[in-house]
Design a protein around this motif. Structure first.
Motif, PDB file in Angstrom:
ATOM      1  N   VAL A   1       0.944  -1.235   0.090  1.00 41.25           N
ATOM      2  CA  VAL A   1       0.033   0.230  -0.100  1.00 41.25           C
ATOM      3  C   VAL A   1       0.978   1.471  -0.053  1.00 41.25           C
ATOM      4  O   VAL A   1       0.624   2.169  -0.662  1.00 41.25           O
ATOM      5  CB  VAL A   1      -1.022  -0.031   1.425  1.00 41.25           C
ATOM      6  CG1 VAL A   1      -1.771   1.233   1.405  1.00 41.25           C
ATOM      7  CG2 VAL A   1      -1.909  -1.116   0.976  1.00 41.25           C
ATOM      8  N   HIS A   2       1.819   1.128   0.606  1.00 38.57           N
ATOM      9  CA  HIS A   2       2.653   2.249   0.788  1.00 38.57           C
ATOM     10  C   HIS A   2       3.327   2.584  -0.504  1.00 38.57           C
ATOM     11  O   HIS A   2       3.480   3.835  -0.779  1.00 38.57           O
ATOM     12  CB  HIS A   2       3.994   2.203   1.632  1.00 38.57           C
ATOM     13  CG  HIS A   2       5.174   2.870   1.872  1.00 38.57           C
ATOM     14  ND1 HIS A   2       4.876   4.583   2.395  1.00 38.57           N
ATOM     15  CD2 HIS A   2       6.322   3.158   1.605  1.00 38.57           C
ATOM     16  CE1 HIS A   2       6.073   5.065   2.002  1.00 38.57           C
ATOM     17  NE2 HIS A   2       7.010   4.282   1.786  1.00 38.57           N
ATOM     18  N   ASP A   3       3.782   1.365  -1.272  1.00 37.04           N
ATOM     19  CA  ASP A   3       4.428   1.780  -2.460  1.00 37.04           C
ATOM     20  C   ASP A   3       3.512   2.461  -3.604  1.00 37.04           C
ATOM     21  O   ASP A   3       3.792   3.106  -4.382  1.00 37.04           O
ATOM     22  CB  ASP A   3       5.052   0.472  -3.161  1.00 37.04           C
ATOM     23  CG  ASP A   3       6.101   0.016  -2.456  1.00 37.04           C
ATOM     24  OD1 ASP A   3       6.859   0.598  -1.559  1.00 37.04           O
ATOM     25  OD2 ASP A   3       6.617  -1.355  -2.552  1.00 37.04           O
ATOM     26  N   ASN A   4       2.208   1.944  -3.394  1.00 38.67           N
ATOM     27  CA  ASN A   4       1.115   2.556  -4.413  1.00 38.67           C
ATOM     28  C   ASN A   4       0.934   3.799  -3.962  1.00 38.67           C
ATOM     29  O   ASN A   4       0.723   4.668  -4.910  1.00 38.67           O
ATOM     30  CB  ASN A   4      -0.115   1.756  -4.042  1.00 38.67           C
ATOM     31  CG  ASN A   4      -0.111   0.269  -4.725  1.00 38.67           C
ATOM     32  OD1 ASN A   4       0.695  -0.084  -5.458  1.00 38.67           O
ATOM     33  ND2 ASN A   4      -0.894  -0.711  -4.259  1.00 38.67           N
ATOM     34  N   MET A   5       1.092   4.175  -2.775  1.00 40.16           N
ATOM     35  CA  MET A   5       0.832   5.910  -2.346  1.00 40.16           C
ATOM     36  C   MET A   5       2.091   6.625  -2.749  1.00 40.16           C
ATOM     37  O   MET A   5       1.737   7.733  -3.445  1.00 40.16           O
ATOM     38  CB  MET A   5       0.736   5.816  -0.900  1.00 40.16           C
ATOM     39  CG  MET A   5      -0.607   5.132  -0.282  1.00 40.16           C
ATOM     40  SD  MET A   5      -2.150   6.160  -0.452  1.00 40.16           S
ATOM     41  CE  MET A   5      -1.633   7.240   0.577  1.00 40.16           C
ATOM     42  N   LEU A   6       3.148   6.012  -2.942  1.00 36.47           N
ATOM     43  CA  LEU A   6       4.317   6.845  -3.317  1.00 36.47           C
ATOM     44  C   LEU A   6       4.079   7.174  -4.801  1.00 36.47           C
ATOM     45  O   LEU A   6       4.480   8.482  -5.466  1.00 36.47           O
ATOM     46  CB  LEU A   6       5.623   6.025  -2.960  1.00 36.47           C
ATOM     47  CG  LEU A   6       6.151   6.040  -1.792  1.00 36.47           C
ATOM     48  CD1 LEU A   6       7.275   4.913  -1.713  1.00 36.47           C
ATOM     49  CD2 LEU A   6       6.285   7.304  -1.188  1.00 36.47           C
ATOM     50  N   SER A   7       3.591   6.260  -5.586  1.00 32.40           N
ATOM     51  CA  SER A   7       3.147   6.573  -6.746  1.00 32.40           C
ATOM     52  C   SER A   7       2.019   7.353  -7.194  1.00 32.40           C
ATOM     53  O   SER A   7       2.178   8.496  -7.996  1.00 32.40           O
ATOM     54  CB  SER A   7       2.556   5.292  -7.637  1.00 32.40           C
ATOM     55  OG  SER A   7       2.050   5.460  -8.884  1.00 32.40           O
ATOM     56  N   ILE A   8       1.023   7.473  -6.320  1.00 30.03           N
ATOM     57  CA  ILE A   8       0.174   8.480  -6.250  1.00 30.03           C
ATOM     58  C   ILE A   8       0.785   9.823  -5.822  1.00 30.03           C
ATOM     59  O   ILE A   8       0.536  10.937  -6.402  1.00 30.03           O
ATOM     60  CB  ILE A   8      -1.119   8.299  -5.305  1.00 30.03           C
ATOM     61  CG1 ILE A   8      -1.874   7.067  -5.806  1.00 30.03           C
ATOM     62  CG2 ILE A   8      -1.790   9.521  -4.955  1.00 30.03           C
ATOM     63  CD1 ILE A   8      -2.834   6.274  -4.864  1.00 30.03           C
ATOM     64  N   LEU A   9       1.814   9.815  -4.865  1.00 29.57           N
ATOM     65  CA  LEU A   9       2.234  11.204  -4.372  1.00 29.57           C
ATOM     66  C   LEU A   9       3.244  11.802  -5.548  1.00 29.57           C
ATOM     67  O   LEU A   9       3.239  12.902  -5.886  1.00 29.57           O
ATOM     68  CB  LEU A   9       2.981  11.022  -3.204  1.00 29.57           C
ATOM     69  CG  LEU A   9       2.332  10.568  -1.824  1.00 29.57           C
ATOM     70  CD1 LEU A   9       3.366  10.229  -0.666  1.00 29.57           C
ATOM     71  CD2 LEU A   9       1.372  11.674  -1.453  1.00 29.57           C
ATOM     72  N   THR A  10       3.720  10.933  -6.418  1.00 35.05           N
ATOM     73  CA  THR A  10       4.448  11.467  -7.710  1.00 35.05           C
ATOM     74  C   THR A  10       3.615  11.962  -8.554  1.00 35.05           C
ATOM     75  O   THR A  10       4.085  12.997  -9.131  1.00 35.05           O
ATOM     76  CB  THR A  10       5.129  10.179  -8.270  1.00 35.05           C
ATOM     77  OG1 THR A  10       6.085   9.535  -7.346  1.00 35.05           O
ATOM     78  CG2 THR A  10       6.130  10.663  -9.466  1.00 35.05           C
ATOM     79  N   THR A  11       2.594  11.429  -8.943  1.00 38.16           N
ATOM     80  CA  THR A  11       1.561  12.269  -9.807  1.00 38.16           C
ATOM     81  C   THR A  11       1.210  13.440  -9.183  1.00 38.16           C
ATOM     82  O   THR A  11       1.045  14.340 -10.109  1.00 38.16           O
ATOM     83  CB  THR A  11       0.233  11.049 -10.001  1.00 38.16           C
ATOM     84  OG1 THR A  11       0.931   9.975 -10.643  1.00 38.16           O
ATOM     85  CG2 THR A  11      -0.547  11.559 -10.923  1.00 38.16           C
ATOM     86  N   LEU A  12       0.910  13.470  -7.858  1.00 32.85           N
ATOM     87  CA  LEU A  12       0.533  14.875  -7.363  1.00 32.85           C
ATOM     88  C   LEU A  12       1.465  15.847  -7.526  1.00 32.85           C
ATOM     89  O   LEU A  12       1.280  17.251  -7.755  1.00 32.85           O
ATOM     90  CB  LEU A  12       0.154  14.637  -5.876  1.00 32.85           C
ATOM     91  CG  LEU A  12      -1.241  13.957  -5.642  1.00 32.85           C
ATOM     92  CD1 LEU A  12      -1.379  13.778  -4.124  1.00 32.85           C
ATOM     93  CD2 LEU A  12      -2.560  14.838  -6.220  1.00 32.85           C
ATOM     94  N   ASP A  13       2.813  15.551  -7.537  1.00 34.69           N
ATOM     95  CA  ASP A  13       3.846  16.400  -7.562  1.00 34.69           C
ATOM     96  C   ASP A  13       3.936  16.925  -8.816  1.00 34.69           C
ATOM     97  O   ASP A  13       4.122  18.126  -9.049  1.00 34.69           O
ATOM     98  CB  ASP A  13       5.158  15.678  -7.069  1.00 34.69           C
ATOM     99  CG  ASP A  13       5.310  15.602  -5.679  1.00 34.69           C
ATOM    100  OD1 ASP A  13       4.633  16.269  -4.853  1.00 34.69           O
ATOM    101  OD2 ASP A  13       6.136  14.706  -5.183  1.00 34.69           O
ATOM    102  N   THR A  14       3.823  15.897  -9.709  1.00 37.76           N
ATOM    103  CA  THR A  14       3.957  16.367 -11.413  1.00 37.76           C
ATOM    104  C   THR A  14       2.719  17.100 -11.634  1.00 37.76           C
ATOM    105  O   THR A  14       2.921  18.363 -12.433  1.00 37.76           O
ATOM    106  CB  THR A  14       3.839  15.129 -12.059  1.00 37.76           C
ATOM    107  OG1 THR A  14       4.800  14.156 -11.835  1.00 37.76           O
ATOM    108  CG2 THR A  14       4.006  15.499 -13.646  1.00 37.76           C
ATOM    109  N   ASN A  15       1.716  16.973 -11.227  1.00 32.28           N
ATOM    110  CA  ASN A  15       0.794  17.694 -11.514  1.00 32.28           C
ATOM    111  C   ASN A  15       0.513  19.316 -10.844  1.00 32.28           C
ATOM    112  O   ASN A  15       0.196  20.170 -11.561  1.00 32.28           O
ATOM    113  CB  ASN A  15      -0.703  17.033 -11.010  1.00 32.28           C
ATOM    114  CG  ASN A  15      -1.180  16.113 -11.993  1.00 32.28           C
ATOM    115  OD1 ASN A  15      -0.562  15.844 -13.115  1.00 32.28           O
ATOM    116  ND2 ASN A  15      -2.020  15.079 -11.612  1.00 32.28           N
TER     117      ASN A  15
END
Length: 68
Positions: free
Chosen positions: A41-55
């Motif tokens: 779950v943590h790894d999946n969240m890191l992917s989401i956080l990366t998307t938020l940073d990019t956006n």
């Protein structure tokens, strides 16, 4: 800058601040989850956080463009 452009930039900035606050909360939650052993779950969240940073970067660029 006309009123309409200023209002758009101000609104985008408020949305950006909300996005950054949500990102911070998600990061805290992700770390809490990781500490309890759910690394998947943590790894999946890191992917989401990366998307938020990019956006977030794209929104900042848009705001700067509107304000110039």
């Amino acid at each position: 800058m006309d009123d309409r452009t200023s209002i758009t930039a101000d609104t985008l900035e408020l949305l950006l601040l909300n996005q950054q606050a949500l990102r911070a909360g998600l990061e805290e939650l992700s770390l809490w989850i990781s500490q309890r052993g759910s690394t998947n779950v943590h790894d999946n969240m890191l992917s989401i956080l990366t998307t938020l940073d990019t956006n977030s970067d794209a929104i900042v660029s848009g705001i700067e463009s509107l304000r110039s």
